[in-house]
Write an enzyme that holds these catalytic residues in place. Structure first.
Site, PDB file in Angstrom:
ATOM      1  N   HIS A  50       8.109  10.967 -10.894  1.00 23.10           N
ATOM      2  CA  HIS A  50       8.295   9.579 -11.380  1.00 23.10           C
ATOM      3  C   HIS A  50       7.418   9.663 -12.926  1.00 23.10           C
ATOM      4  O   HIS A  50       6.691  10.314 -13.154  1.00 23.10           O
ATOM      5  CB  HIS A  50       7.821   8.726 -10.482  1.00 23.10           C
ATOM      6  CG  HIS A  50       6.255   8.614 -10.222  1.00 23.10           C
ATOM      7  ND1 HIS A  50       5.705   9.032  -9.075  1.00 23.10           N
ATOM      8  CD2 HIS A  50       5.295   8.027 -11.065  1.00 23.10           C
ATOM      9  CE1 HIS A  50       4.462   8.752  -9.235  1.00 23.10           C
ATOM     10  NE2 HIS A  50       4.036   7.984 -10.671  1.00 23.10           N
TER      11      HIS A  50
HETATM   12  P1  TYD Z   1       3.349   7.145  -5.441  1.00 24.03           P
HETATM   13  O1  TYD Z   1       2.572   6.772  -6.871  1.00 24.03           O
HETATM   14  O2  TYD Z   1       4.725   7.400  -5.370  1.00 24.03           O
HETATM   15  O3  TYD Z   1       2.576   8.643  -5.001  1.00 24.03           O
HETATM   16  P2  TYD Z   1       2.611   9.789  -5.563  1.00 24.03           P
HETATM   17  O4  TYD Z   1       3.127   9.944  -7.092  1.00 24.03           O
HETATM   18  O5  TYD Z   1       1.478  10.568  -5.528  1.00 24.03           O
HETATM   19  O6  TYD Z   1       3.626  10.619  -5.101  1.00 24.03           O
HETATM   20  O7  TYD Z   1       2.809   6.215  -4.158  1.00 24.03           O
HETATM   21  C1  TYD Z   1       2.926   6.428  -3.021  1.00 24.03           C
HETATM   22  C2  TYD Z   1       2.908   5.056  -2.285  1.00 24.03           C
HETATM   23  O8  TYD Z   1       1.613   4.654  -2.417  1.00 24.03           O
HETATM   24  C3  TYD Z   1       4.012   3.966  -2.892  1.00 24.03           C
HETATM   25  O9  TYD Z   1       4.586   3.254  -1.669  1.00 24.03           O
HETATM   26  C4  TYD Z   1       3.178   3.203  -3.588  1.00 24.03           C
HETATM   27  C5  TYD Z   1       1.826   3.146  -2.948  1.00 24.03           C
HETATM   28  N1  TYD Z   1       0.687   3.070  -4.054  1.00 24.03           N
HETATM   29  C6  TYD Z   1      -0.203   1.808  -3.833  1.00 24.03           C
HETATM   30  O10 TYD Z   1      -0.125   0.948  -2.767  1.00 24.03           O
HETATM   31  N2  TYD Z   1      -1.152   1.669  -4.779  1.00 24.03           N
HETATM   32  C7  TYD Z   1      -1.699   2.545  -5.620  1.00 24.03           C
HETATM   33  O11 TYD Z   1      -2.286   2.554  -6.351  1.00 24.03           O
HETATM   34  C8  TYD Z   1      -0.737   3.957  -5.687  1.00 24.03           C
HETATM   35  C9  TYD Z   1      -1.069   4.961  -6.757  1.00 24.03           C
HETATM   36  C10 TYD Z   1       0.469   4.085  -4.852  1.00 24.03           C
END
Ligand code: TYD
Length: 135
Positions: A50
């Protein structure tokens, strides 16, 4: 800083081991509003896939190692390998990122300039490319 780059944190070394420290707005170019960390990543899994509109982040391999691919959506792609807890990778807004090849037992700490906001995410690569092209 306005582009991705790695840099060293201050480090205090003595016979007991090493200590590194990070002050928001001083050792990194933003005030820290949030810290999160990624750990226990199963072998072969990747994270990210993303971009963020405005969020600035610093990634740190607190333990172990992993790769981060960064794509500016305009044709420039860079790969960083993080393996030193004394090194940060600054990533400004507007970069598609993928984290992968986490070594066993690794932990990725992320310092962030803003609280969590799903509205700041771009989770579709075609939308990201269109947005960058039209900027
Ligand atoms: P995401 O940022 O998509 O993870 P990555 O990039 O590491 O694969 O986040 C995964 C899940 O966690 C998504 O449902 C959002 C949640 N999340 C939070 O609730 N708070 C946060 O600070 C972060 C980074 C993610």
């Amino acid at each position: 800083m306005n582009k991705p780059e790695t840099f060293y944190f201050p480090q205090v070394k003595d016979s007991r081991g090493n200590l590194s420290f990070i002050e928001g707005g001083h050792h990194i170019p933003f005030e820290i509003k949030r810290i999160y960390y990624i750990y226990d990543v199963p072998a072969g899994e990747s994270r990210g896939a993303h971009a963020h509109n405005f969020l600035q982040q610093v990634f740190v391999a607190i333990s172990g190692s992993f790769f981060i691919d960064l794509d500016d959506g305009l044709g420039t792609k860079q790969t960083f390998f993080l393996s030193n807890p004394n090194v940060g990778l600054f990533v400004p807004g507007g970069y598609w990122r993928s984290l992968y090849q986490f070594s066993s037992g690794s932990s990725c700490m992320v310092l962030a300039s803003l609280p969590y906001d799903e509205g700041d995410y771009i989770r579709d690569y075609a939308t990201f490319l269109a947005k960058k092209r039209d900027a």
